[in-house]
Design an enzyme around this catalytic site. Structure first.
Site, PDB file in Angstrom:
ATOM      1  CB  SER A 278     111.833  24.312  16.157  1.00 44.86           C
ATOM      2  OG  SER A 278     112.624  23.278  16.700  1.00 44.86           O
TER       3      SER A 278
ATOM      4  CG  ASP B  60     116.894  27.091  21.692  1.00 44.14           C
ATOM      5  OD1 ASP B  60     116.672  26.004  22.256  1.00 44.14           O
ATOM      6  OD2 ASP B  60     116.402  27.401  20.596  1.00 44.14           O
TER       7      ASP B  60
ATOM      8  CG  HIS C 152     113.288  25.692  21.135  1.00 37.21           C
ATOM      9  ND1 HIS C 152     114.265  25.932  20.191  1.00 37.21           N
ATOM     10  CD2 HIS C 152     112.429  24.793  20.563  1.00 37.21           C
ATOM     11  CE1 HIS C 152     114.018  25.223  19.105  1.00 37.21           C
ATOM     12  NE2 HIS C 152     112.914  24.528  19.295  1.00 37.21           N
TER      13      HIS C 152
END
Length: 259
Positions: free
Chosen positions: A98, A213, A241
């Site tokens: 991320s 996601d 995610h």
């Protein structure tokens, strides 16, 4: 083994160094607003397979110092470079999830991939992060009810079912960050982009991204695949995610094969 590395005067970052005598090294950069503990299900397995696993809490998060400033990609990449030098790391695999993936991308472009033999980007917040609308809502909640904001992030993080205790563990991880660093990184994800960094990456790159996601759309992984030379994209069919947990057996096996 855990210790602190000084990255600038008065700022010390926490490093979790598991199996320092391992034959291969993997450096892990966590996502926002978490810390190195998000990779517990890698640390459980990989060191026993001979890997040295280095988890870094970036400034403002986890056990690291929480200065009021320095929350931009250049400074965060500089912090990683200082730690790489302090630990004398060479030919390691850099894994960024991320926002950690975005930091990894800036590190690769800013330092020409210094010390990195392989790059793994996991649901990377790149080339862009949050939309203006998303950032506005997250900032409002962070500055008025940060626990609610973190619970909301936790609720949309995963595609697969998570238990109440797991949700609480994840939630508490987010609370370990400072409020001001949490807010500053929201602004970073809103304001900075990484478009020009992508073409500077020449290291073999593995892109892992959950197709469900809701935080960083899978379409962004396709864009990274198009723009990063020598990259391969592996969709995770049952992940949102958090493929490092949702499909951790597959995730860990991929790291072993790629590193």
């Amino acid at each position: 083994m855990g210790y602190f590395v000084t990255v600038e005067t008065g700022v010390n970052l926490y490093v979790e160094d598991i199996n320092p005598k391992g034959s291969k090294t993997i450096v892990f950069l966590h996502g926002w607003p978490l810390n190195h503990k998000q990779f517990e299900y890698q640390f459980d397995i990989l060191p026993a397979r001979g890997y040295r696993c280095v988890g870094i809490d970036w400034r403002g998060f986890g056990k690291s110092d929480k200065p009021i400033d320095g929350y931009n990609y250049n400074r965060l990449a500089d912090d990683i470079r200082t730690i790489v030098g302090a630990l004398q790391l060479e030919n390691f695999t850099l894994v960024g999830h991320s926002t950690g993936g975005a930091i990894a991308i800036r590190y690769m472009s800013r330092y020409k991939g210094y010390g990195v033999g392989k790059l793994v980007l996991v649901d990377a917040a790149a080339p862009t992060g949050f939309t203006t609308e998303t950032a506005k809502q997250l900032l409002k909640e962070t500055l008025h009810d940060r626990p609610k904001m973190i619970q909301g992030v936790t609720d949309q993080f995963f595609f697969q079912y998570i238990t109440g205790p797991f949700s609480e563990w994840f939630f508490q991880m987010g609370l370990e960050a400072a409020g001001w660093s949490t807010a500053s990184v929201i602004e970073l994800l809103r304001d900075e982009t990484l478009e020009t960094d992508l073409t500077k990456i020449n290291t073999p790159t593995l892109l892992i991204h959950g197709i469900h996601d809701k935080v960083i759309p899978f379409a962004q992984a396709k864009e990274l695949h198009q723009k990063i030379k020598n990259s391969q994209l592996v969709p995770f069919q049952y992940s949102g995610h958090g493929p490092f947990w949702e499909e951790h057996d597959k995730f860990n096996q991929l790291l072993i094969q790629f590193s």
